[in-house]
Scaffold this motif. Structure first.
Motif, PDB file in Angstrom:
ATOM      1  N   GLU A 315      48.629  25.915  35.085  1.00  0.00           N
ATOM      2  CA  GLU A 315      48.239  26.864  36.132  1.00  0.00           C
ATOM      3  C   GLU A 315      48.959  28.192  35.935  1.00  0.00           C
ATOM      4  N   GLU A 316      50.236  28.129  35.593  1.00  0.00           N
ATOM      5  CA  GLU A 316      51.009  29.342  35.372  1.00  0.00           C
ATOM      6  C   GLU A 316      50.440  30.142  34.196  1.00  0.00           C
ATOM      7  N   LYS A 317      50.039  29.442  33.127  1.00  0.00           N
ATOM      8  CA  LYS A 317      49.427  30.123  31.977  1.00  0.00           C
ATOM      9  C   LYS A 317      48.117  30.782  32.391  1.00  0.00           C
ATOM     10  N   THR A 318      47.324  30.078  33.221  1.00  0.00           N
ATOM     11  CA  THR A 318      46.057  30.631  33.699  1.00  0.00           C
ATOM     12  C   THR A 318      46.307  31.889  34.521  1.00  0.00           C
ATOM     13  N   ARG A 319      47.299  31.830  35.404  1.00  0.00           N
ATOM     14  CA  ARG A 319      47.621  32.988  36.239  1.00  0.00           C
ATOM     15  C   ARG A 319      48.006  34.196  35.384  1.00  0.00           C
ATOM     16  N   LYS A 320      48.855  33.964  34.379  1.00  0.00           N
ATOM     17  CA  LYS A 320      49.299  35.074  33.526  1.00  0.00           C
ATOM     18  C   LYS A 320      48.132  35.667  32.746  1.00  0.00           C
ATOM     19  N   GLN A 321      47.228  34.803  32.270  1.00  0.00           N
ATOM     20  CA  GLN A 321      46.069  35.280  31.525  1.00  0.00           C
ATOM     21  C   GLN A 321      45.157  36.109  32.422  1.00  0.00           C
ATOM     22  N   VAL A 322      44.957  35.639  33.657  1.00  0.00           N
ATOM     23  CA  VAL A 322      44.110  36.362  34.613  1.00  0.00           C
ATOM     24  C   VAL A 322      44.720  37.728  34.924  1.00  0.00           C
ATOM     25  N   GLU A 323      46.021  37.741  35.182  1.00  0.00           N
ATOM     26  CA  GLU A 323      46.703  38.989  35.520  1.00  0.00           C
ATOM     27  C   GLU A 323      46.702  39.975  34.356  1.00  0.00           C
ATOM     28  N   SER A 324      46.740  39.434  33.116  1.00  0.00           N
ATOM     29  CA  SER A 324      46.695  40.324  31.945  1.00  0.00           C
ATOM     30  C   SER A 324      45.341  41.009  31.823  1.00  0.00           C
ATOM     31  N   ASN A 325      44.319  40.441  32.479  1.00  0.00           N
ATOM     32  CA  ASN A 325      42.979  41.039  32.472  1.00  0.00           C
ATOM     33  C   ASN A 325      42.744  41.942  33.679  1.00  0.00           C
ATOM     34  N   GLY A 326      43.811  42.209  34.439  1.00  0.00           N
ATOM     35  CA  GLY A 326      43.701  43.154  35.539  1.00  0.00           C
ATOM     36  C   GLY A 326      43.223  42.576  36.852  1.00  0.00           C
TER      37      GLY A 326
END
Length: 461
Positions: A315-326
């Protein structure tokens, strides 16, 4: 060393260790001398002042903290060895007793899941014998030509496939909204990169034109905009069309592919490239099919706490990936139409599948003697140094984590073993593959090798 064990829950135990008095006092003496070596007393060289002066400047707490750091790792290792425990992750650490004569440490240890390895040799899986058609070669070359196309300004109305350079300002109820405006934006009509209806509405516009485009945001969109109507005022600056090179020897030379200078050579190269790609995909699909059989025939008992931890990591990896996409995580959930509880459930299933495969392959490595010794690890690092003409020390620095590299070597050995000890049911690929045929799935990333984890230094209290 005296120790007691208590089972807390499935796959987790609590161990309490009483460190021997002489071991603890030796650690304190060593800590005192280490701290004292850095103390400067006027009239004496660093570390050479009489003990009474040093003790005035070093607190008991400093000595105890340094001494705990000294004994923590060896005490934990002894505790594991004496009780024949194999940890899955670093322990939780707490200090229960701490004085000049006593040190009592509590470890909460998550144990390595129990794995029962099933049949893993003599299995058979299908492997596609790939082929490449002339149509596929032509399509691949056409794609190369399309990617090499130049954008040329034209004086005519825009059509699908053109790139329009425009300014746009988005409004809702007559007011501009955040993220709804841009200047000199290059938009390819038909790329579907904007909300539905926007690009189609610009088909037919001319350079210098201004146009209001009315759209309705999709229901699955960010909460602030989902399902709401908006108007975009667009000002068209330029219209560009793609000028696609004609296939010729000159066009082939522009691809700058070594040894490829003619159309015939290009076709041969592309045919070879596609065949190699399909062969790799077929090999990967075959290997995955064998692994799936091995996993299905094995059993793994994974504690809920481990699954929860792995799911939280995903979940943490998903959150970081989403946030990296703005986007915020909440916006991501809105756009994808998911509820957080549903996503967590999906991640838990994924975590279980990934962990199960990892643990089964780890057990296969142990059973078949495929673990990587320190000597073998050094030999592999030496090969890398020789390959890249580097010093061994520099390679080790570049690798960073030797355990991660050890795991990659072990994974390679496991793969080679599985491929060598199982069979193939050959299958001919269809002469004309379907356009929407999915690519072979890649094997899930392997977790780093689990090892007898030492407690973190900062966890001591």
């Amino acid at each position: 060393m005296k120790s007691t064990i208590k089972t807390l829950e499935e796959g987790k135990i609590e161990g309490v260790c009483d460190v021997e008095k002489d071991v603890w006092q030796n650690a304190q003496n060593k800590a005192f001398h280490k701290l004292g070596s850095n103390i400067v007393v006027k009239g004496f060289r660093p570390g050479k002042a009489p003990e009474k002066f040093l003790r005035e400047r070093i607190s008991r707490t400093q000595i105890w903290n340094e001494a705990v750091d000294e004994v923590l790792t060896p005490v934990y290792a002894q505790f594991l060895q004496e009780n024949k425990l194999e940890p899955f992750a670093r322990p939780e650490v707490d200090i229960l007793k701490l004085n000049d004569n006593e040190l009592q440490i509590k470890f909460v240890v998550t144990l390595f899941p129990k794995v029962t390895l099933g049949a893993h040799s003599g299995l058979v899986a299908e492997k596609v014998a790939p082929s490449v058609t002339e149509k596929e070669v032509e399509e691949a070359i056409s794609k190369r030509l399309l990617n090499a196309a130049d954008l040329v300004v034209v004086d005519r109305p825009a059509k699908l496939g053109d790139t329009v350079v425009l300014d746009f300002v988005g409004t809702m109820d007559g007011k501009e909204f955040e993220g709804g405006s841009a200047k000199n934006y290059e938009l390819e009509l038909g790329s579907n990169s904007f909300v539905p209806g926007f690009e189609d509405a610009l088909v037919g516009v001319s350079t210098g034109a201004e146009k209001d485009v009315d759209i309705t945001f999709p229901e699955q969109y960010v909460k602030e905009l989902a399902g709401k109507p908006a108007t975009f005022h667009c000002t068209i600056h330029e219209i560009k069309e793609k000028k696609i090179p004609v296939l010729s020897d000159d066009a082939v030379k522009d691809f700058s592919i070594k040894g490829v200078e003619t159309v015939e050579q290009m076709k041969e190269y592309q045919q070879k490239t596609l065949l190699e790609q399909k062969t790799r995909q077929a090999e990967e699909a075959y290997y995955n099919a064998l692994v799936a059989q091995i996993v299905k025939g094995s059993s793994v008992e994974i504690a809920d706490s481990i699954l929860a931890q792995e799911a939280a990591s995903q979940e943490e990896k998903t959150r970081k990936q989403v946030e990296s996409n703005g986007l915020t995580f909440e916006q991501y959930l809105e756009i994808t139409g998911q509820k957080e509880a549903d996503l967590k459930a999906t991640l838990k299933v994924s975590a279980k599948e990934n962990l199960t495969q990892y643990l089964v392959l780890q057990e296969l490595a142990h059973v078949e003697g495929l673990d990587v010794s320190d000597a073998e690890l050094d030999a592999e690092l030496a090969k890398l140094a020789d390959q890249y003409k580097m010093k061994l020390e520099d390679v080790k620095k570049a690798i960073g984590n030797p355990e991660g590299f050890r795991e990659s070597v072990r994974s390679r050995k496991v793969r080679e073993w599985i491929l060598a000890h199982n069979g193939v049911a050959q299958k001919q690929e269809e002469a004309e593959p379907k356009a929407n045929k999915p690519a072979a799935k890649k094997a899930p990333a392997k977790k780093p090798a689990a090892k007898k984890a030492a407690p973190k230094k900062e966890e001591a209290k």
